[in-house]
Design a protein around this motif. Structure first.
Motif, PDB file in Angstrom:
ATOM      1  N   ALA A   1       0.841  -1.196   0.000  1.00  0.00           N
ATOM      2  CA  ALA A   1       0.000   0.000   0.000  1.00  0.00           C
ATOM      3  C   ALA A   1       0.874   1.243   0.000  1.00  0.00           C
ATOM      4  N   ILE A   2       0.337   2.317  -0.607  1.00  0.00           N
ATOM      5  CA  ILE A   2       1.022   3.606  -0.583  1.00  0.00           C
ATOM      6  C   ILE A   2       0.882   4.148   0.846  1.00  0.00           C
TER       7      ILE A   2
ATOM      8  N   VAL B   1       3.128  -0.066   4.661  1.00  0.00           N
ATOM      9  CA  VAL B   1       3.175  -0.412   3.237  1.00  0.00           C
ATOM     10  C   VAL B   1       3.090  -1.921   3.024  1.00  0.00           C
ATOM     11  N   HIS B   2       3.445  -2.706   4.064  1.00  0.00           N
ATOM     12  CA  HIS B   2       3.389  -4.157   3.948  1.00  0.00           C
ATOM     13  C   HIS B   2       3.383  -4.762   5.350  1.00  0.00           C
ATOM     14  N   THR B   3       3.065  -6.017   5.403  1.00  0.00           N
ATOM     15  CA  THR B   3       3.051  -6.709   6.681  1.00  0.00           C
ATOM     16  C   THR B   3       4.471  -6.744   7.252  1.00  0.00           C
TER      17      THR B   3
ATOM     18  N   THR C   1      -0.643  -4.934   6.076  1.00  0.00           N
ATOM     19  CA  THR C   1      -0.669  -3.967   4.980  1.00  0.00           C
ATOM     20  C   THR C   1      -1.895  -3.059   5.131  1.00  0.00           C
ATOM     21  N   GLY C   2      -1.621  -1.712   5.054  1.00  0.00           N
ATOM     22  CA  GLY C   2      -2.690  -0.724   5.096  1.00  0.00           C
ATOM     23  C   GLY C   2      -3.097  -0.322   6.501  1.00  0.00           C
TER      24      GLY C   2
ATOM     25  N   LEU D   1       3.183  -0.388  -7.165  1.00  0.00           N
ATOM     26  CA  LEU D   1       2.557   0.838  -6.727  1.00  0.00           C
ATOM     27  C   LEU D   1       3.099   2.004  -7.517  1.00  0.00           C
ATOM     28  N   ASN D   2       2.262   2.964  -7.857  1.00  0.00           N
ATOM     29  CA  ASN D   2       2.658   4.144  -8.607  1.00  0.00           C
ATOM     30  C   ASN D   2       2.227   5.407  -7.872  1.00  0.00           C
TER      31      ASN D   2
END
Length: 359
Positions: A230-231, A270-272, A316-317, A357-358
């Protein structure tokens, strides 16, 4: 011891006085046989030994004269000189000598050369033909040529024409062969070029298809990966990038990626991973260090508040803090850094893009 050879006897040549009176007994009768006379081949003369006497058949003599005149005629046709006139004087007593000689037809090998058949068209034509016609072939006669020189010229011209025709044919054949070879070479070159072009197009198409397949596979991988990443925030603007230089940074260049956002904007994992640090970090203000499963560390700096503590597991998130302006800053933003397991700092933007991700 050398010996003197006897001097040759002078050849006796009779004159008109010798033939004025003669005795019939001074001549021997000549009766040639098949064994004593060889077949006539070419020019022959019969010589009787003894006494210097001379005996010839009138017929044989006539043949010799004709041959001589014929030779003169050929020479005239070939050299362009006037024919030589040959005359034989009548010798006294030659009639009696001729009567005592056998008939020419009875001589072995001679009779076959003389024919009394008046219906023999070949003999008649040969006798009637002029002496200058010697060497004229049947084909020449059929074409109306009776002169030996003209016949020879015609044959030479025909031979030259045939040789020229053969030379022209050889040149034409060589030119045709060269044209065929050239056309075959050009066709082969065109075929080879077409084959190379087809192979190049096929290779390019295959490469393009392979690249498209890889891109599709990578897109699928990133799409799948993006679901697990995730951003870090929302409602942001990217301001400073990794590697930017300036005096505002103590190292002389920017070591992270700045997300400018209003104070209090939620910050997400952004990640686990596991929270390795959460607290005050001097110029970084309030900072949270999130360690991922592969050992990568993600730093969240200048937070206004912290929502996690060290050792805590996050997914994540999940919200781990909020945007602030603590530490060495000019305004509220998230300063994000990414470090590899060996501690090397890398570009956060490229790392996020590698996860699908962008920002």
């Amino acid at each position: 011891m050398a010996s003197n050879r006897p001097a040759p006897q002078a050849v006796y040549i009779p004159n008109d006085d010798d033939f004025g009176t003669y005795d019939d007994d001074s001549f021997e009768e000549w009766n040639p046989t098949e064994d004593s006379v060889r077949p006539v081949r070419g020019r022959h003369r019969v010589h009787k030994k003894g006494g210097g006497g001379l005996a010839r058949s009138s017929t044989v003599l006539g043949v010799g004269v004709i041959a001589a005149v014929g030779a003169g005629g050929i020479a005239t046709a070939q050299d362009g000189k006037p024919p030589v006139s040959i005359s034989m004087p009548d010798l006294p007593g030659m009639d009696t000598v001729a009567d005592s000689l056998p008939a020419a037809k009875s001589l072995p090998g001679v009779g076959s050369l003389i024919s009394d058949d008046a219906s023999d068209s070949t003999a008649t034509a040969a006798a009637a033909a002029p002496l200058t016609a010697a060497g004229v072939s049947t084909a020449d006669a059929e074409q109306g040529t009776t002169d030996a020189g003209e016949a020879l010229r015609a044959r030479i011209m025909r031979q030259a024409e045939n040789q020229q025709n053969q030379a022209d044919t050889a040149v034409r054949t060589a030119a045709e062969d060269a044209a065929v070879k050239k056309a075959a070479g050009e066709a082969a070159a065109q075929q080879e070029a077409a084959t190379k072009d087809a192979k190049a197009k096929a290779a390019a198409k295959k490469k393009k298809e392979e690249e498209a397949r890889k891109a599709k596979a990578e897109a699928a991988r990133l799409a799948k990966l993006a679901k697990s990443y995730a951003i870090p925030t929302s409602s942001y603007t990217l301001t400073s990038h990794f590697g930017d230089s300036g005096a505002m940074w103590s190292s002389g260049h920017h070591t992270g990626l700045d997300f400018a956002a209003p104070t209090g904007t939620p910050l997400k994992a952004v990640h686990t991973g596991t929270v390795k640090e959460a607290g005050w970090a001097g110029a970084y203000g309030y900072r949270t260090v999130l360690e991922l499963e592969d050992g990568t560390e993600v730093w969240y700096c200048h937070q206004s508040s912290l929502n996690v503590s060290a050792g805590q597991k996050v997914t994540t998130g999940e919200v781990i803090g909020r945007v602030g302006a603590t530490g060495n800053v000019t305004g509220p933003h998230l300063h994000m850094e990414v470090h590899t397991p060996d501690g090397t700092g890398i570009d956060p933007l490229g790392w996020l893009q590698g996860k699908g991700l962008n920002p």
